[in-house]
Motif scaffolding. Sequence first.
Motif, short mmCIF file in Angstrom:
data_model
loop_
_atom_site.label_atom_id
_atom_site.label_comp_id
_atom_site.label_asym_id
_atom_site.label_seq_id
_atom_site.Cartn_x
_atom_site.Cartn_y
_atom_site.Cartn_z
N PHE A 1 0.76 -1.23 -0.09
CA PHE A 1 -0.02 -0.08 -0.23
C PHE A 1 0.86 1.32 0.11
O PHE A 1 1.41 1.75 1.08
CB PHE A 1 -0.84 0.01 1.25
N THR B 1 -4.41 4.31 2.82
CA THR B 1 -5.70 3.45 2.01
C THR B 1 -6.66 3.58 3.16
O THR B 1 -6.47 3.36 4.51
CB THR B 1 -5.09 1.99 1.84
N GLY C 1 -9.73 0.89 -1.55
CA GLY C 1 -10.64 1.52 -0.70
C GLY C 1 -11.25 2.85 -1.57
O GLY C 1 -11.55 2.76 -2.44
N THR D 1 -9.83 6.58 -4.08
CA THR D 1 -8.58 6.33 -5.09
C THR D 1 -8.14 7.17 -6.27
O THR D 1 -7.27 7.51 -6.65
CB THR D 1 -8.44 4.80 -5.50
N GLY E 1 -4.76 4.81 -1.47
CA GLY E 1 -5.05 3.41 -1.81
C GLY E 1 -4.28 2.97 -2.96
O GLY E 1 -4.83 2.16 -3.72
#
Length: 260
Positions: free
Chosen positions: A136, A140, A245, A248, A253
């Motif tokens: 990640f 996120t 998530g 974005t 995320g």
Amino acid sequence: MERRFLRATYALTPGRDLVVQALTSRVAKQAVLQWFTYPGAGTPQPEKPLKFSYLHHQGRPLWGDGEAPVAVRGGEAYHFQVVADVERLGEDLALRLLQPPREVKIYGAPARLELAEASIEAAAPLHPGRYVTVRFKTPTLLQYPKPPRVKAPTTHTLYPQPRLLILNLIQRARAYGVEAPLSLYVYAPFDLVESTHAVRPAAVYVGPHHAVGFTGVITYRLDAPAKRARWIAQLLGLARYIGVGHSTAMGFGWVEITTQ
């Protein structure tokens, strides 16, 4: 048919020192949307056809937690990516992203904008493997699902629980033509078993509050039977382009996913 995405990387060089917003994807968005327009821009959409990354400096994403201002230096190059849904935009319009002007304005100050690299890629299913590693790269925001008619503030988890990860991808993948069965959510903790992780909380100041999520890396052991494993591979292959998530489209995320 696999969904196609255009991934374009730009180099942005401010003409002078600037203090920028803590959510640096807003700088990237400002640099692009002053010369690139598309139908529906600015209207609420579950999945936007353009996604903007954070600014990166020397390979590291930049964001602020509100404790100190985020500053960019004049004369230094900052990189960012735009991921465009080719099917939503149309190929002709998407290819206009490859023709940026040489100069843009950032907070009224001149800045040089150059296309560094670009490619059109198909969101192929993730290559099969016994282990799946998800990095990640930016904070996120995975939300807990709310029961019907329950009024409660949005709550983000500080850890990539398999059920929340898979549920988020199932729901968002529908906008890209992938109708994965909801039952994947039920089996997720048994199909994706946490093996190792180095995950930590991360906050971004978005004014007047903080968005708190997590960054880091986690490795799952894939123990799913063949049919569910194929669905998981398809969802994770798509996640490399649409992220994991919420928000974005504004750089939250963004992930890098590998198998072994």
